[in-house]
Scaffold this motif. Structure first.
Motif, PDB file in Angstrom:
ATOM      1  N   GLN A 295      -4.500 -25.333  -6.953  1.00 37.20           N
ATOM      2  CA  GLN A 295      -3.375 -24.476  -7.284  1.00 37.20           C
ATOM      3  C   GLN A 295      -3.722 -23.621  -8.504  1.00 37.20           C
ATOM      4  O   GLN A 295      -4.263 -24.117  -9.488  1.00 37.20           O
ATOM      5  CB  GLN A 295      -2.167 -25.344  -7.598  1.00 37.20           C
ATOM      6  CG  GLN A 295      -0.922 -24.550  -7.831  1.00 37.20           C
ATOM      7  CD  GLN A 295       0.252 -25.186  -7.111  1.00 37.20           C
ATOM      8  OE1 GLN A 295       0.139 -26.270  -6.546  1.00 37.20           O
ATOM      9  NE2 GLN A 295       1.370 -24.518  -7.102  1.00 37.20           N
TER      10      GLN A 295
ATOM     11  N   GLN B 204      -3.015 -20.692  -3.916  1.00 42.22           N
ATOM     12  CA  GLN B 204      -4.090 -21.678  -3.824  1.00 42.22           C
ATOM     13  C   GLN B 204      -5.433 -20.985  -3.669  1.00 42.22           C
ATOM     14  O   GLN B 204      -5.543 -20.004  -2.949  1.00 42.22           O
ATOM     15  CB  GLN B 204      -3.829 -22.623  -2.647  1.00 42.22           C
ATOM     16  CG  GLN B 204      -2.610 -23.482  -2.925  1.00 42.22           C
ATOM     17  CD  GLN B 204      -2.156 -24.266  -1.731  1.00 42.22           C
ATOM     18  OE1 GLN B 204      -2.864 -24.354  -0.733  1.00 42.22           O
ATOM     19  NE2 GLN B 204      -0.966 -24.840  -1.820  1.00 42.22           N
TER      20      GLN B 204
ATOM     21  N   GLY C 164       0.903 -20.248  -8.664  1.00 42.43           N
ATOM     22  CA  GLY C 164       1.416 -21.020  -7.525  1.00 42.43           C
ATOM     23  C   GLY C 164       0.651 -20.813  -6.241  1.00 42.43           C
ATOM     24  O   GLY C 164       0.895 -21.493  -5.256  1.00 42.43           O
TER      25      GLY C 164
ATOM     26  N   ASP D 267       3.090 -26.392  -0.614  1.00 40.97           N
ATOM     27  CA  ASP D 267       3.504 -26.165  -1.998  1.00 40.97           C
ATOM     28  C   ASP D 267       3.854 -24.711  -2.280  1.00 40.97           C
ATOM     29  O   ASP D 267       4.726 -24.400  -3.076  1.00 40.97           O
ATOM     30  CB  ASP D 267       2.365 -26.584  -2.948  1.00 40.97           C
ATOM     31  CG  ASP D 267       2.167 -28.086  -2.923  1.00 40.97           C
ATOM     32  OD1 ASP D 267       3.064 -28.768  -2.384  1.00 40.97           O
ATOM     33  OD2 ASP D 267       1.134 -28.555  -3.421  1.00 40.97           O
ATOM     34  N   ILE D 268       3.134 -23.835  -1.614  1.00 39.25           N
ATOM     35  CA  ILE D 268       3.252 -22.417  -1.909  1.00 39.25           C
ATOM     36  C   ILE D 268       4.511 -21.794  -1.306  1.00 39.25           C
ATOM     37  O   ILE D 268       5.039 -20.801  -1.791  1.00 39.25           O
ATOM     38  CB  ILE D 268       1.969 -21.723  -1.402  1.00 39.25           C
ATOM     39  CG1 ILE D 268       1.979 -20.230  -1.664  1.00 39.25           C
ATOM     40  CG2 ILE D 268       1.772 -21.965   0.062  1.00 39.25           C
ATOM     41  CD1 ILE D 268       0.648 -19.597  -1.281  1.00 39.25           C
TER      42      ILE D 268
ATOM     43  N   VAL E  49      -4.043 -30.209  -3.396  1.00 37.90           N
ATOM     44  CA  VAL E  49      -2.784 -29.478  -3.205  1.00 37.90           C
ATOM     45  C   VAL E  49      -2.344 -29.561  -1.757  1.00 37.90           C
ATOM     46  O   VAL E  49      -3.151 -29.728  -0.859  1.00 37.90           O
ATOM     47  CB  VAL E  49      -2.938 -27.992  -3.597  1.00 37.90           C
ATOM     48  CG1 VAL E  49      -3.033 -27.856  -5.091  1.00 37.90           C
ATOM     49  CG2 VAL E  49      -4.120 -27.370  -2.900  1.00 37.90           C
TER      50      VAL E  49
END
Lengths: 344, 298
Positions: free
Chosen positions: A318, A324, A322, A6-7, A2
């Protein structure tokens, strides 16, 4: 694998990828920061929590490349506004420090040079980064003191640090750090050494300044209360690794990693009456860095640890909301009790 | 391992609280110390004598009166005359400035070089530190007078070379003190703080560390003036420093040596003069140390 960005809902201003910082002794290497990933959103606050020795301060010093011998950054990337700070020369780095990324420290009692007045110290920021004279720098210092809420700044600039209280000194530190209007402020346990009432004032001030100046903050702390109060995202560190990286609301509502759960359970809560029961503690202590567990770093202390935890280190993955998390329980490889409830 | 022990000792010995000591409080403590007041007072008087005295001496420093040689102290010659009939009192007064200048200038030379080397060694550490400090150890391993003699014999006998030699000989003392204090100061958070603001190494070293390591230096400098005067006189005594007929005290003592049995005063008086000046600087230095050491309250 990940990505730390992304978060985020926002654009990242700083992204740390697989950062590794080690300290070298004659016999062995101590991996203080071992593959840390996180991103700081523009105009928001990221909290980094962890107990002493988890590598949070080393992470912050690594971002500014202030690690000194025998420590060394041995790998990873630190992307600030898209540029890798690890590729910059020392001279370029000096232009970043204080100008674009600033830092405030834990101990306001020792963070100011005792031989210079408050005004002279704030002026240093201007004298280093901006080509302005002493008088002009002093005038701007007075403005900065006003900004951080110090009464009668015209008199205060002429005082020496020993004439100020701890809270005042921390305000001066903030003024110094913010003098050149940086886009990112790293606060390394800014309230740890202060009284509770002063802590609240300093946190309030930082929040207010953040809104006013639009800067991003990395808040390093071991105090989950501070995180709840000030942060938008939080990275929980354990033994040089990020074990959980989540939005603050999610972390407090639904903590996933057994370590995070342990941390939260060890806090007194006003909504649950414990009666005669004692607060729960995380059993055991942090292993010494020369005796690093082979698998998950937390496995020796984890109440849920199974075979795979002891044998293999999990990746940061992930989760369905959403966020991690670095834990085998949330993976398909999990070989323990399939019905396990970490935060039940 | 040995390095670690050294570092530990240095930190412990360095200014325990390298904080800013206010001038007013230093003066207050100084005034209460007898040794500092007596020593300091004498030093001031000596400076006055050195630069005003020569205008008021009864005879010139080189004025000979061979008929009246080796005379005992009398109303005519306050401290008697030497083997060439020169008035010893006048020569002592004229020699005062040489003695003080040798002391001060050589200490300033040692101070500048020593502080620079020590602060660099302490700040950067590692190999630079090892190289500089081992070199200082080598200098320290020589007996001071021997080292100074070696330097003067290379440069040639002259008062300027004595100053240079004595200056070099006091370098390692300052380097050690500054290195120790620097090791303690550079670990403090305000140095990290100023570095995090983007200050360069030069700025950190000279603007932020140097002012915090000065108080042990002031004390050592004062005490070093005394040592330097002794060494310089020693060199002149051996004929390596000031050459005749310069009224240098060590050289005068050397001249008088031959007449020790019959006219002891010729050698004794310059010796006593050296003792008094050295004593004054030592007293002042001790008093200063008490006043500048934050651990010694009251």
């Amino acid at each position: 694998m990940v990505k730390p960005t992304d978060i985020l809902k926002e654009e990242p201003i700083l992204e740390v990828r697989n950062l590794q910082t080690s300290f070298f002794t004659e016999k062995f290497e101590v991996k203080a920061v071992d593959g840390v990933n996180f991103a700081v959103p523009k105009g928001k606050t990221l909290g980094i929590v962890g107990e002493s020795g988890s590598g949070k301060s080393i992470t912050s010093l690594s971002i500014l490349r202030l690690i000194q011998n025998p420590g060394k950054i041995i790998g990873g990337e630190i992307l600030f506004k898209g540029e890798n700070l690890l590729d910059k020369s020392e001279a370029q780095m000096r232009r970043v420090r204080g100008n674009e990324i600033s830092m405030i420290f834990q101990e306001p009692m020792t963070s100011l040079n005792p031989v210079y007045t408050v005004g002279q110290q704030i002026s240093e920021s201007y004298r280093i980064h901006q080509n302005i004279g002493k008088k002009e720098a002093m005038l701007r210092s007075i403005d900065m003191l006003k900004l951080v809420g110090i009464p009668s700044p015209e008199q205060r600039v002429k005082q020496y640090p020993h004439e100020l209280s701890g809270g005042m000194r921390q305000r001066v530190m903030i003024a110094m750090a913010l003098a050149c209007d940086p886009e990112l402020l790293i606060a390394d346990e800014p309230t740890t050494a202060l009284d509770v009432t002063i802590q609240a004032q300093i946190l309030e001030l930082m929040k207010e300044l953040q809104q006013r100046l639009g800067m991003s903050i990395v808040m390093i702390t071991h105090d989950l209360g501070v995180v709840a109060e000030t942060c938008d995202y939080v990275a929980v560190m354990y033994m040089g690794k990020v074990v959980e990286y989540a939005k603050v609301a999610d972390l407090f509502k639904n903590p996933k990693h057994p370590y995070t759960v342990g941390l939260l359970n060890s806090l007194p809560r006003h909504d649950i009456d414990l009666g005669d029961e004692e607060l729960t503690v995380i059993k055991g202590s942090v292993p010494s860095p020369d005796n690093m567990p082979k698998g998950c770093r937390f496995a020796p202390r984890c109440p849920f640890a199974s075979e795979i935890c002891v044998e293999q280190l999990p990746d940061l993955e992930q989760s369905e909301d959403g966020n991690q998390i670095r834990c085998w329980i949330y993976t398909d490889e999990w070989d323990g009790d399939p019905e396990v409830k970490v935060n039940g | 391992m040995r390095e670690e022990i050294n570092n530990g000792a240095a930190i412990a010995k360095a200014a325990p609280n390298p904080s800013f000591v206010k001038l007013a409080s230093v003066w207050k403590k100084l005034r209460r110390s007898y040794s500092a007041m007596i020593g300091g007072g004498l030093v001031l008087i000596f400076i006055l004598i050195a630069y005003v005295g020569p205008y008021f001496t009864p005879y010139g420093p080189r004025e000979q009166n061979v008929i009246n040689k080796l005379a005992l102290p009398s109303s005519e010659h306050l401290l008697g005359t030497d083997h060439l009939g020169r008035d010893i009192f006048s020569r002592i007064i004229h020699g005062m400035s040489i003695t003080l200048e040798v002391g001060f200038v050589s200490v300033v030379i040692g101070l500048i070089i020593g502080v620079f080397l020590g602060i660099i060694a302490g700040y950067y550490g590692g190999r630079i530190d090892t190289i500089i400090m081992r070199f200082m150890d080598i200098l320290l391993a020589f007996p001071g007078i021997l080292l100074a003699m070696a330097i003067v014999s290379v440069l040639g006998p002259a008062i300027v070379n004595v100053i240079i030699a004595v200056g070099i000989f006091s370098v390692p003392v300052f380097a050690r003190i500054v290195r120790g204090s620097t090791l303690a100061v550079r670990k403090l958070e305000y140095i990290d703080a100023i570095r995090s603001l983007g200050a360069s190494d030069a700025r950190i070293i000279f603007k932020h560390i140097l002012p915090n390591v000065t108080s042990p230096l002031i004390v050592q400098a004062t005490l070093s003036v005394a040592t330097s005067i002794l060494t310089a006189s020693g060199l002149s005594f051996l004929g390596l420093g000031a050459q005749p007929p310069t009224p240098e005290w060590g050289a005068m003592l050397s001249d008088g040596r031959a007449y020790m049995y019959d006219s002891a005063h010729v050698a004794t008086i310059p010796g006593v003069a050296i003792v008094i000046v050295v004593l004054a600087f030592n007293l002042f230095g001790d008093g200063l140390r008490d006043a500048l050491d934050p651990k010694m309250k009251n």
